[in-house]
Scaffold this motif. Structure first.
Motif, PDB file in Angstrom:
ATOM      1  N   ARG A  74      -6.383 -35.395  10.771  1.00 49.66           N
ATOM      2  CA  ARG A  74      -6.014 -36.242  11.901  1.00 49.66           C
ATOM      3  C   ARG A  74      -6.572 -35.702  13.209  1.00 49.66           C
ATOM      4  O   ARG A  74      -6.953 -36.461  14.099  1.00 49.66           O
ATOM      5  N   GLU A 102       3.983 -38.487  17.292  1.00 52.51           N
ATOM      6  CA  GLU A 102       4.232 -37.911  15.968  1.00 52.51           C
ATOM      7  C   GLU A 102       5.457 -38.487  15.260  1.00 52.51           C
ATOM      8  O   GLU A 102       5.560 -38.389  14.037  1.00 52.51           O
ATOM      9  N   LEU A 133      -9.354 -37.516  15.754  1.00 54.04           N
ATOM     10  CA  LEU A 133      -9.182 -37.647  17.198  1.00 54.04           C
ATOM     11  C   LEU A 133     -10.249 -36.886  17.984  1.00 54.04           C
ATOM     12  O   LEU A 133     -10.193 -36.828  19.210  1.00 54.04           O
ATOM     13  N   LEU A 141       1.452 -41.384  14.440  1.00 53.95           N
ATOM     14  CA  LEU A 141       0.511 -40.667  13.574  1.00 53.95           C
ATOM     15  C   LEU A 141       1.197 -39.357  13.202  1.00 53.95           C
ATOM     16  O   LEU A 141       1.081 -38.354  13.903  1.00 53.95           O
ATOM     17  N   HIS A 170      -1.115 -42.168  20.466  1.00 54.63           N
ATOM     18  CA  HIS A 170      -0.586 -41.650  19.205  1.00 54.63           C
ATOM     19  C   HIS A 170       0.567 -40.688  19.499  1.00 54.63           C
ATOM     20  O   HIS A 170       0.445 -39.801  20.342  1.00 54.63           O
ATOM     21  N   ARG A 211      -2.316 -31.409  11.474  1.00 58.28           N
ATOM     22  CA  ARG A 211      -3.053 -31.917  10.301  1.00 58.28           C
ATOM     23  C   ARG A 211      -4.544 -31.968  10.620  1.00 58.28           C
ATOM     24  O   ARG A 211      -4.975 -32.632  11.571  1.00 58.28           O
ATOM     25  N   TRP A 230       0.330 -35.155  13.782  1.00 59.28           N
ATOM     26  CA  TRP A 230      -1.113 -35.110  14.026  1.00 59.28           C
ATOM     27  C   TRP A 230      -1.570 -33.769  14.606  1.00 59.28           C
ATOM     28  O   TRP A 230      -2.706 -33.346  14.383  1.00 59.28           O
ATOM     29  N   ARG A 231      -0.698 -33.059  15.326  1.00 61.23           N
ATOM     30  CA  ARG A 231      -1.107 -31.790  15.943  1.00 61.23           C
ATOM     31  C   ARG A 231      -1.329 -30.687  14.919  1.00 61.23           C
ATOM     32  O   ARG A 231      -1.934 -29.654  15.241  1.00 61.23           O
TER      33      ARG A 231
END
Length: 308
Positions: free
Chosen positions: A295, A242, A299, A286, A240, A292, A289-290
């Protein structure tokens, strides 16, 4: 585990427990864990903040079992992933029987952080002055004298983990401070995480080695399929990222970068499990994702409670 071990545990001579390894990013915690356990479990790169989750490595001998917890580096979080990393580090200290704080002898911010670090009153705390090869012997002696005189450290030790120097003495200091109790895991176990976790970590490590600047920090690896009951072992993993631009970088021109990552990751996994591996990698965007919550949970990250 030997009969001698079982005899020792039954006569209350056996010691076992958890040792949390903490410190700033990039001070050598992961290298130290690998040396203490005697196996390459934790990923190691020259870049800071590569450890995202607690990783447990186990050392057993005839009269001790130490469960070492490698933690993300202590830092002021800038986004939600880093907050999750700090949750992992703090939980490791809460669960520990012994604390080992690792300081980079040649990095002034690390030395200053060690000076300000408050050792938990309920734990024996060891200070490991790591990367001693970066300093003159007189400088190391001065640090030993300074921190040894503080009274907050149960012991001050010196190591160069990359060369394996000082790690035996550190391990003995940790083992001697574990509480009495029976083994927590079978004596032949080296880690608590499943093999698929290590496969993902080896892929992520390779991304840090092969990709430049900030791109590998935006990569999360999710193992979608792990089939051990076949030859070769089949592993399908999703990388994944960003942004679309990062996806292009990870794939590379004509797919060269993703092939390189796949080949080198496969070699590491094969060395780890001792079996041939077929590794299939895909890249997916994704977004953000870091940062949110949903998300990150998807993970598998443990997140801090929502504020307010």
């Amino acid at each position: 585990m030997t009969d001698q071990t079982l005899d020792a545990s039954s006569s209350n001579q056996f010691r076992s427990g958890f040792c949390a390894i903490v410190g700033l990013p990039n001070v050598g915690k992961s290298t130290l864990l690998n040396s203490l356990v005697g196996e390459r479990l934790s990923i190691v790169t020259h870049k800071a903040q590569t450890t995202r989750r607690r990783l447990v490595g186990i050392y057993s001998d005839d009269s001790h079992q130490a469960v070492f917890i490698d933690t993300p580096g202590l830092l002021e979080p800038r986004y939600l992933l880093q907050e999750a990393m700090q949750v992992e580090a703090k939980q490791a200290v809460t669960d520990a029987d012994v604390l080992t704080y690792v300081m980079d002898a040649g990095f002034a911010p690390s030395v200053d952080h060690a000076r300000a670090f408050e050792t938990p009153p309920f734990l024996p705390a060891l200070l490991c002055i790591n990367k001693a090869d970066r300093c003159e012997p007189r400088e190391i002696k001065a640090l030993q004298s300074e921190f040894g005189s503080r009274g907050s450290w149960a012991e001050v030790l010196v190591s160069t983990a990359t060369a394996g120097r000082g790690t035996t003495e550190l391990r003995e200091a940790i083992l001697s401070r574990l509480p009495h109790g029976p083994p927590l895991y079978p004596g032949d176990e080296l880690a608590t995480a499943p093999v698929r976790f290590f496969a993902a970590e080896f892929i992520r490590e390779t991304c840090f080695e092969e990709l430049d600047e900030e791109v590998p920090y935006s990569v999360a690896v999710e193992v979608e399929q792990f089939l051990e009951d076949r030859e070769p072992v089949l592993i399908a993993a999703l990388l994944h990222v960003e942004r679309n631009s990062q996806k292009g970088i990870v794939i590379g021109r004509s797919g060269r970068m993703i092939r390189t990552i796949g080949e080198r990751s496969r070699q590491k996994i094969e060395n780890f499990i001792g079996r041939p591996v077929y590794l299939d990698l895909r890249v997916k965007v994704l977004p953000n994702w870091r940062r949110r919550r949903g998300r990150l949970k998807l993970l598998g990250y443990h997140l801090p409670a929502k504020r307010g």
